[in-house]
Design a protein around this motif. Structure first.
Motif, PDB file in Angstrom:
ATOM      1  N   ASP A   1      -2.363 -12.381  14.196  1.00  0.00           N
ATOM      2  CA  ASP A   1      -3.157 -11.703  13.173  1.00  0.00           C
ATOM      3  C   ASP A   1      -2.755 -10.248  12.994  1.00  0.00           C
ATOM      4  O   ASP A   1      -2.310  -9.585  13.931  1.00  0.00           O
ATOM      5  CB  ASP A   1      -4.644 -11.744  13.533  1.00  0.00           C
ATOM      6  N   ASP A   2      -2.943  -9.753  11.767  1.00  0.00           N
ATOM      7  CA  ASP A   2      -2.825  -8.329  11.470  1.00  0.00           C
ATOM      8  C   ASP A   2      -4.242  -7.775  11.437  1.00  0.00           C
ATOM      9  O   ASP A   2      -5.051  -8.180  10.604  1.00  0.00           O
ATOM     10  CB  ASP A   2      -2.132  -8.127  10.119  1.00  0.00           C
TER      11      ASP A   2
ATOM     12  N   ASP B   1       4.642  -3.050  16.248  1.00  0.00           N
ATOM     13  CA  ASP B   1       3.539  -3.806  15.645  1.00  0.00           C
ATOM     14  C   ASP B   1       2.195  -3.149  15.972  1.00  0.00           C
ATOM     15  O   ASP B   1       1.171  -3.795  16.020  1.00  0.00           O
ATOM     16  CB  ASP B   1       3.561  -5.268  16.089  1.00  0.00           C
TER      17      ASP B   1
ATOM     18  N   LYS C   1      -0.901  -5.705  15.392  1.00  0.00           N
ATOM     19  CA  LYS C   1      -0.803  -7.139  15.613  1.00  0.00           C
ATOM     20  C   LYS C   1      -1.748  -7.519  16.742  1.00  0.00           C
ATOM     21  O   LYS C   1      -1.797  -6.878  17.777  1.00  0.00           O
ATOM     22  CB  LYS C   1       0.618  -7.539  16.010  1.00  0.00           C
TER      23      LYS C   1
ATOM     24  N   LYS D   1      -3.078 -11.922   5.332  1.00  0.00           N
ATOM     25  CA  LYS D   1      -4.442 -12.006   5.857  1.00  0.00           C
ATOM     26  C   LYS D   1      -4.682 -10.841   6.804  1.00  0.00           C
ATOM     27  O   LYS D   1      -3.822 -10.477   7.590  1.00  0.00           O
ATOM     28  CB  LYS D   1      -4.641 -13.322   6.607  1.00  0.00           C
ATOM     29  N   ILE D   2      -5.877 -10.275   6.713  1.00  0.00           N
ATOM     30  CA  ILE D   2      -6.292  -9.169   7.578  1.00  0.00           C
ATOM     31  C   ILE D   2      -7.499  -9.620   8.386  1.00  0.00           C
ATOM     32  O   ILE D   2      -8.380 -10.315   7.866  1.00  0.00           O
ATOM     33  CB  ILE D   2      -6.704  -7.942   6.722  1.00  0.00           C
TER      34      ILE D   2
ATOM     35  N   ILE E   1       1.364  -8.524   3.663  1.00  0.00           N
ATOM     36  CA  ILE E   1       0.484  -9.103   4.686  1.00  0.00           C
ATOM     37  C   ILE E   1      -0.482 -10.055   3.987  1.00  0.00           C
ATOM     38  O   ILE E   1      -1.225  -9.635   3.107  1.00  0.00           O
ATOM     39  CB  ILE E   1      -0.274  -7.995   5.447  1.00  0.00           C
TER      40      ILE E   1
ATOM     41  N   CYS F   1      -1.813  -3.297   2.264  1.00  0.00           N
ATOM     42  CA  CYS F   1      -1.411  -4.501   2.991  1.00  0.00           C
ATOM     43  C   CYS F   1      -0.829  -5.552   2.041  1.00  0.00           C
ATOM     44  O   CYS F   1       0.163  -6.214   2.373  1.00  0.00           O
ATOM     45  CB  CYS F   1      -2.591  -5.072   3.780  1.00  0.00           C
TER      46      CYS F   1
END
Length: 174
Positions: free
Chosen positions: A96-97, A70, A92, A131-132, A129, A124
């Motif tokens: 969150d990403d 991650d 990670k 949310k960034i 994914i 993403c």
């Protein structure tokens, strides 16, 4: 041979740039970037030796083969000559990403950060994914400007634990 090799390492590309997995041949450029106090000023502030960066680079490369990795750090290079310009992070942070960019200082103000970020958001989305997030030391006005231009919203003000500087956390739902 370089073209076939690069294709195996490729993550995504933009008009002028390619994002690919790091390789051991990146060491000197990686070290140049990571040992520049101006580059590290908004990261952790620490400048280390070539030997320490060789160990760090090797550890980052070895993470690519971990099944539960991650912590993805990739190289950013120019398409035209495969010159290493910097790194892109997708890691990670709790749930969150988080994204992050770092460039060799002589390649600041070329629009590379905005170009990579725009394509990174598309990448993403493609990999699912939702949310960034990105955390930016408040003194780093250029990075904050890119995030705001791309639609990131400010969600929290805090003090960076390593550098003890004011920092803003941003997020963007994809």
């Amino acid at each position: 041979m370089r073209c076939k090799f690069t294709l195996l390492l490729m993550i995504f590309e933009t008009e002028r740039l390619q994002v690919r997995k790091l390789i051991s041949e990146d060491l000197l450029s990686f070290h140049k970037m990571q040992s520049n106090p101006n580059v590290m000023r908004y990261a952790d502030g620490e400048v280390q030796t070539l030997e320490a960066h060789a160990i760090e680079l090797s550890a980052l490369i070895s993470k690519y083969s971990l099944p539960e990795n991650d912590f993805w750090i990739y190289a950013i290079e120019r398409k035209e000559d495969h010159f290493f310009l910097g790194t892109m992070a997708l890691v990670k942070d709790g749930d969150d990403d988080e994204i992050g960019l770092r460039f060799l200082e002589e390649y600041w103000n070329f629009g590379y950060g905005a170009e990579i970020c725009l394509s990174l958001l598309q990448y993403c989305k493609q990999i699912g994914i939702p949310k960034i997030v990105a955390s930016v030391v408040d003194l780093n006005k250029a990075s904050a400007k890119i995030l705001k231009r791309l639609g990131f919203k400010q969600v929290r003000k805090l003090i960076n634990k390593e550098m003890h500087l004011p920092e803003t956390k941003y997020e963007l739902y994809l």
